[in-house]
Scaffold this active site. Sequence first.
Site, PDB file in Angstrom:
ATOM      1  CD1 TRP A   6      -2.063  -2.314   1.604  1.00 14.31           C
ATOM      2  CD2 TRP A   6      -3.017  -1.162  -0.066  1.00 14.31           C
ATOM      3  NE1 TRP A   6      -3.080  -3.086   1.074  1.00 14.31           N
ATOM      4  CE2 TRP A   6      -3.679  -2.417   0.045  1.00 14.31           C
ATOM      5  CE3 TRP A   6      -3.432  -0.279  -1.052  1.00 14.31           C
ATOM      6  CZ2 TRP A   6      -4.732  -2.787  -0.778  1.00 14.31           C
ATOM      7  CZ3 TRP A   6      -4.481  -0.644  -1.884  1.00 14.31           C
ATOM      8  CH2 TRP A   6      -5.121  -1.881  -1.753  1.00 14.31           C
TER       9      TRP A   6
ATOM     10  CG  ASP B 177      -3.052   4.082   4.328  1.00 16.50           C
ATOM     11  OD1 ASP B 177      -4.107   3.982   4.997  1.00 16.50           O
ATOM     12  OD2 ASP B 177      -2.846   3.422   3.299  1.00 16.50           O
TER      13      ASP B 177
ATOM     14  CE  LYS C  45      -9.006  -2.400   5.022  1.00 16.68           C
ATOM     15  NZ  LYS C  45      -8.818  -3.470   4.062  1.00 16.68           N
TER      16      LYS C  45
END
Lengths: 355, 355
Positions: free
Chosen positions: A100, A167, A191
């Site tokens: 990511w 992030d 999430k």
Amino acid sequence: MPMHNFSAGPAMLPLGVRERLSEALAPSADGAPSIAEVSHRGPRFMALAEELHQRLRELTGIGEEHAVLLLHGGANCQFAQLPMNLAADRTAAFLISGHWGKKALAEAECVARTQVVGSSEESDFTDLPEMGHLPADCAYLHYTGNETIHGLQYEHPPRVAVPLAADMSSEFLSRPYPYRDIAVTYAGAQKNLGIAGLTVVLVRRDLLERVPDSLPRFLDYRSWAKDLSLYNTPASLAWFTALEMLRWIERQGGLETIAARNREKSGVLYRAIDESDFWRNPVADHCRSVMNVPFWPADESLVMPFVEQAEAAGLQGLKGHRALGGLRASLYNAQTLEAVETLVEFMREFERRFG
Amino acid sequence: MPMHNFSAGPAMLPLGVRERLSEALAPSADGAPSIAEVSHRGPRFMALAEELHQRLRELTGIGEEHAVLLLHGGANCQFAQLPMNLAADRTAAFLISGHWGKKALAEAECVARTQVVGSSEESDFTDLPEMGHLPADCAYLHYTGNETIHGLQYEHPPRVAVPLAADMSSEFLSRPYPYRDIAVTYAGAQKNLGIAGLTVVLVRRDLLERVPDSLPRFLDYRSWAKDLSLYNTPASLAWFTALEMLRWIERQGGLETIAARNREKSGVLYRAIDESDFWRNPVADHCRSVMNVPFWPADESLVMPFVEQAEAAGLQGLKGHRALGGLRASLYNAQTLEAVETLVEFMREFERRFG
């Protein structure tokens, strides 16, 4: 047979939140609209928006120096939107600890000057990167708090003298964290904060002075930093669910309790992996993720049989990300210790048969 | 007392769709995950995505020369994303027939050359604009199919020799429409296609050759034109609800039936307004919106009393948009004739007391 859901995201919801969501949508005898069917500028939705912003502030411990932005598009949108807003005339620095981080870098490269100041790609992202020199005109240092695919997590934010941009998608609100010290935090909701459709950005207000006036208003952070982020129609059920998740966290006893439970769950799984030569997780101890645990059987041809048999036994979502293969168990806030213990028992049984 | 919801959006859902949504989220005895809790790349969600794309193609009548993109961010995002993709080196032309056309223009001005080729602002948007000359390097002509606030609708797309780009947010799938002839159609889902969080873009594939390679992938239409628009995690409940809306339209008998019902509903309301000197709608007959009917009492100080008393009588969401004031009734697909008749009866009663 009871099922357990280890999906990396969209992730499972706590049972109570799922109940609330279902009830909120059930037709009522008098035809009253559900929360998904009312104007986002009416008093009913505004009250929800107000409480959602307020609870996010409380749980993250940020003060008025930060703005709370509730946006669309997920972390993928932030990969571009963040540098468009805050790195228009400076260099965005990156620490790359997995898949990511690389995606965030690739998007930033389209809209800003970038510099990688550390990457652990040479070790196949089994450890955190060493930190090199920061550029003189550094807009911020970007890092990925938890790498969902590689299963790598920063225990603490990196210590640097420049603003941090984090992030936090796959670990947001999984433990107490010094959000007050992070200039920009962003996280998709799917999430630990409910269902997909909402992206939270916490941004230091003084940095908003850097935003170029040429940005379209939709992409301009300043459009969202006022009026409860109601610049346009929000994904109202994602907002509703996020608020229910925050209430649920409070009912559990807050982030300390949640964090202890998360450490216990991941501890059980890592111990089972480490105790056996049959299972393997290659990540260095000090940065193993509490949220996402990738693991492999000694013989990689056993991955698909494991996925299929686990599914038949009610253990869902254990297939690893296509970028890395293998297996992966995600242990977000809503995951139960019972599910992890059931998984570990299944792994032992699988090893007895195939080891 | 039965309630009726005239919200301009997020709009009411058909009862059957709301039931399906609630049932889909209700906890199941065996702990099986809901559609909001599974990977968007797993077979269960992929089947939903496949049917959603397929039904959108069938109902809009487009062929393989168009791509179906399912995006985030609503029409507001498209106001910028569309010119970033398709007007990078050409001029985007605009017909302005109300508030949303102006918003689309303002965002496009940030990222592309623009030219207004017609505006009816001088008439306070009570009629459609006259069409002027198109620029020689015209990327597309943008128009707003239905102006939600001003209550103005194009019966047919403008006839021009350049590609058309249509903001169809508030009339998408309310009637048969020649989508095949429109180069780019976009629409947020929260009017006729369910809940907020999903934006549909239908774009002619040949135009994708114009997309500049420098765009961040998140903003690049080409990232979404493949793999069932699953570039990143979709707002899964908005996708689920959209599919249920498309199935519902089919059960109603398709777009012809829906269109006839919509004409009947708006006809009842416009007749009530026109029959009385007490009520007023200033829009020219030939372009009155079938979806959104703004109206005013002769004495504007009666607007708030009307809103309050209507609400007390179970008629919700009738306050006009803050940009225009007055009253507004939205009559999207899910709205019932019974609700409109109840509103008209209430208006007559209100006139008897205050007229």
